[in-house]
Scaffold this motif. Structure first.
Motif, mmCIF file in Angstrom:
data_model
loop_
_atom_site.group_PDB
_atom_site.id
_atom_site.type_symbol
_atom_site.label_atom_id
_atom_site.label_comp_id
_atom_site.label_asym_id
_atom_site.label_seq_id
_atom_site.Cartn_x
_atom_site.Cartn_y
_atom_site.Cartn_z
ATOM 1 N N ALA A 185 -38.994 -35.996 83.279
ATOM 2 C CA ALA A 185 -38.586 -37.401 83.094
ATOM 3 C C ALA A 185 -38.702 -37.710 81.603
ATOM 4 O O ALA A 185 -39.227 -38.744 81.200
ATOM 5 C CB ALA A 185 -39.474 -38.315 83.930
ATOM 6 N N LEU A 186 -38.191 -36.775 80.798
ATOM 7 C CA LEU A 186 -38.254 -36.911 79.332
ATOM 8 C C LEU A 186 -37.031 -37.659 78.816
ATOM 9 O O LEU A 186 -35.962 -37.618 79.449
ATOM 10 C CB LEU A 186 -38.294 -35.520 78.690
ATOM 11 N N PRO A 187 -37.146 -38.299 77.652
ATOM 12 C CA PRO A 187 -35.952 -38.903 77.054
ATOM 13 C C PRO A 187 -34.895 -37.824 76.811
ATOM 14 O O PRO A 187 -35.235 -36.664 76.493
ATOM 15 C CB PRO A 187 -36.472 -39.464 75.718
ATOM 16 N N LEU A 230 -33.305 -53.784 84.145
ATOM 17 C CA LEU A 230 -34.050 -53.481 82.918
ATOM 18 C C LEU A 230 -34.855 -52.183 83.010
ATOM 19 O O LEU A 230 -34.993 -51.468 82.015
ATOM 20 C CB LEU A 230 -35.005 -54.640 82.601
ATOM 21 N N SER A 231 -35.389 -51.866 84.193
ATOM 22 C CA SER A 231 -36.201 -50.644 84.281
ATOM 23 C C SER A 231 -35.364 -49.403 84.003
ATOM 24 O O SER A 231 -35.906 -48.340 83.713
ATOM 25 C CB SER A 231 -36.889 -50.543 85.649
ATOM 26 N N GLY A 232 -34.047 -49.542 84.070
ATOM 27 C CA GLY A 232 -33.172 -48.422 83.741
ATOM 28 C C GLY A 232 -33.261 -48.025 82.276
ATOM 29 O O GLY A 232 -32.863 -46.928 81.899
ATOM 30 N N ALA A 254 -46.943 -35.956 78.320
ATOM 31 C CA ALA A 254 -46.297 -37.079 77.627
ATOM 32 C C ALA A 254 -46.175 -36.677 76.165
ATOM 33 O O ALA A 254 -46.280 -35.492 75.822
ATOM 34 C CB ALA A 254 -47.098 -38.365 77.814
ATOM 35 N N SER A 255 -45.967 -37.664 75.294
ATOM 36 C CA SER A 255 -45.833 -37.345 73.874
ATOM 37 C C SER A 255 -47.217 -37.090 73.268
ATOM 38 O O SER A 255 -48.242 -37.329 73.907
ATOM 39 C CB SER A 255 -45.154 -38.498 73.145
ATOM 40 N N GLU A 256 -47.209 -36.669 72.003
ATOM 41 C CA GLU A 256 -48.484 -36.440 71.286
ATOM 42 C C GLU A 256 -49.315 -37.729 71.234
ATOM 43 O O GLU A 256 -50.541 -37.687 71.159
ATOM 44 C CB GLU A 256 -48.218 -35.938 69.864
ATOM 45 N N ARG A 257 -48.622 -38.882 71.283
ATOM 46 C CA ARG A 257 -49.346 -40.168 71.245
ATOM 47 C C ARG A 257 -50.311 -40.303 72.417
ATOM 48 O O ARG A 257 -51.381 -40.870 72.310
ATOM 49 C CB ARG A 257 -48.353 -41.349 71.339
ATOM 50 N N SER A 258 -49.901 -39.787 73.581
ATOM 51 C CA SER A 258 -50.695 -39.968 74.800
ATOM 52 C C SER A 258 -51.583 -38.766 75.118
ATOM 53 O O SER A 258 -52.570 -38.899 75.858
ATOM 54 C CB SER A 258 -49.767 -40.194 76.000
ATOM 55 N N ALA A 259 -51.218 -37.589 74.586
ATOM 56 C CA ALA A 259 -51.921 -36.357 74.951
ATOM 57 C C ALA A 259 -53.408 -36.429 74.622
ATOM 58 O O ALA A 259 -53.831 -37.148 73.726
ATOM 59 C CB ALA A 259 -51.274 -35.176 74.238
ATOM 60 N N ALA A 273 -44.763 -38.216 82.078
ATOM 61 C CA ALA A 273 -45.399 -38.852 83.241
ATOM 62 C C ALA A 273 -45.785 -40.309 83.020
ATOM 63 O O ALA A 273 -46.038 -41.038 83.986
ATOM 64 C CB ALA A 273 -46.646 -38.049 83.644
ATOM 65 N N THR A 274 -45.839 -40.746 81.755
ATOM 66 C CA THR A 274 -46.283 -42.129 81.497
ATOM 67 C C THR A 274 -45.127 -43.129 81.521
ATOM 68 O O THR A 274 -45.357 -44.339 81.459
ATOM 69 C CB THR A 274 -46.980 -42.218 80.115
ATOM 70 N N GLY A 275 -43.872 -42.652 81.582
ATOM 71 C CA GLY A 275 -42.713 -43.547 81.512
ATOM 72 C C GLY A 275 -42.353 -44.164 82.856
ATOM 73 O O GLY A 275 -43.038 -43.954 83.870
ATOM 74 N N ALA A 276 -41.254 -44.929 82.859
ATOM 75 C CA ALA A 276 -40.825 -45.631 84.081
ATOM 76 C C ALA A 276 -40.535 -44.645 85.213
ATOM 77 O O ALA A 276 -40.951 -44.853 86.360
ATOM 78 C CB ALA A 276 -39.574 -46.462 83.770
ATOM 79 N N VAL A 277 -39.843 -43.567 84.911
ATOM 80 C CA VAL A 277 -39.508 -42.593 85.950
ATOM 81 C C VAL A 277 -40.729 -41.738 86.298
ATOM 82 O O VAL A 277 -40.992 -41.449 87.471
ATOM 83 C CB VAL A 277 -38.316 -41.711 85.490
ATOM 84 N N GLY A 278 -41.493 -41.349 85.278
ATOM 85 C CA GLY A 278 -42.710 -40.558 85.524
ATOM 86 C C GLY A 278 -43.663 -41.282 86.467
ATOM 87 O O GLY A 278 -44.242 -40.685 87.391
#
Ligand code: NAP
Length: 350
Positions: free
Chosen positions: A85-87, A179-181, A35-40, A10-15
């Motif tokens: 919207a995951l990598p 670029l947002s792609g 999101a990843s563990e970094r954001s959780a 959810a924290t990314g460009a698409v999220g």
């Protein structure tokens, strides 16, 4: 009553685009953000570097971001549907885990070409959703995965669909992609300012393979791929949003510019799609001006959900050439994902 949905990544460009477009959605209510563990374990408003020009919706600011595992999501809420919207390199096993119990609409590439997973553009191949039953039986799962194509594939394939009835046989294209792609932070500024990068990892293969599945026929338990040939060449350009594509096509049955224009102008897709809340008035918007479509001027046409085509003209080698433009995070990503989920609801898959 609305469906409770989760946004994975959810924290990314698409999220972020999902959150923006779902803010007042009549059917879907965003209840869970991962999101990843970094954001959780942080509040979304604190951890998300919001990049859209709209305000971050109040409702999500205080939601706690959870890690992307079914266990954590279930503890947080009852979820009816997950938008992924995951990598691409993360999505495969995670989406399989979620699909054991709930429907997953995915923007990631991991499962797009799996034989029993639909690859859907609602206006182009809604009948491919029937693969869901095949998948549920094969995998013995209660939920399912249904995928959205790559952003460049979506706009290209919407423009190719009406040309199928003119005997489309060969396609060549070159892309100029925003670029947002590449997500956030994406390409380093020192690499892209005053520059064009003639390489986007994996993109040409996606453009050369995904449309064949989408334009193929559902044959009861599998998709028989289209036999058109596609050759793609992709470039990253110094542009925030919107992919522009120059497209050359060979048509076996009808080659006139007027006939191609008429086919573009009258293309609507199935009626049931046009009644969905996120459907644009027209999937294809034909532009007459000699220098359109342009990303800055045209990417938001019909709230970013229409693909703009223009510069339709004869070609000395192929039958016809034209330009097409789509907003990569709306029509190419979250907007298409939401339209896809609306179709799933209407067809009783959720
Ligand atoms: N951008 C586009 O225009 C576009 C268009 C079509 C399709 N797509 C596809 O959509 C997907 C998302 O793209 P994006 O541009 O939004 O990417 P992005 O900006 O890089 O965002 C990735 C998201 O996934 C999360 N994430 C990263 N690693 C994770 C992990 N190991 N476990 C759980 N979550 C993880 C990130 O969370 P953190 O913030 O915590 O790192 C972030 O929320 C990709 O598959 C992409 O190919 C993108």
């Amino acid at each position: 009553m609305k469906y409770d949905v989760a946004i994975l990544g959810a924290t990314g460009a698409v999220g972020q685009r999902y959150i923006e477009l779902l803010e007042d959605h009549p059917w879907f209510d965003v209840g869970v953000l991962t999101a990843s563990e970094r954001s959780a374990k942080n509040r979304y408003g604190e951890v998300c570097d919001w990049k859209l020009s709209s305000e971050m919706p109040e409702k999500v600011k205080n939601l706690e971001v959870v890690s992307t595992s079914l266990k954590d999501v279930k503890r947080t809420d009852q979820v009816d549907l997950a938008f992924s919207a995951l990598p691409g390199d993360v999505a495969g096993p995670v989406e399989d885990e979620f699909a054991e119990n709930i429907p997953v609409v995915s923007k990631a590439s991991a499962h797009r070409m799996d034989a029993d997973v639909p690859l859907i553009i609602p206006e182009v191949n809604p009948e491919h959703l029937e693969l869901i039953e095949v998948q549920k039986e094969n995998k013995e799962r209660n939920g399912f995965i249904s995928t959205d194509p790559n952003c460049s594939t979506i706009q290209l394939t919407i423009s190719l669909k009406p040309l199928m009835e003119l005997g489309l046989s060969e396609v060549a294209l070159t892309t100029l992609q925003a670029l947002s792609g590449a997500g956030y932070p994406g390409v380093a500024s020192l690499d892209i300012v005053d520059n064009v990068i003639p390489y986007i990892s994996g993109e040409e293969h996606k453009l050369e393979s995904e449309p064949l599945k989408i334009l193929g026929d559902f044959e009861g338990d599998h998709i028989e791929e289209s036999d058109i040939d596609i050759s793609a060449s992709c470039n990253r350009v110094d542009l925030k949003d919107g992919h522009l594509e120059s497209v050359w096509v060979d048509l076996e049955d009808e080659k006139s510019v007027d006939r191609v224009l008429e086919t573009f102008e009258t293309f609507e897709g199935p009626q049931k799609i046009s009644r969905l809340p996120s459907a644009p008035e027209r999937p294809l918007e034909v532009m007459d001006e000699k220098d359109r479509p342009q990303p800055r001027l045209d990417r938001n046409t019909n709230e970013g959900m229409s693909v703009c085509v223009g510069r339709v003209r004869d070609d000395p080698i192929f039958s016809i050439k034209y330009s097409c433009l789509g907003h990569n995070t709306i029509r190419g990503a979250a907007g298409s994902g939401i339209l896809h989920a609306e179709l799933l609801e209407k067809e009783d898959y959720i």
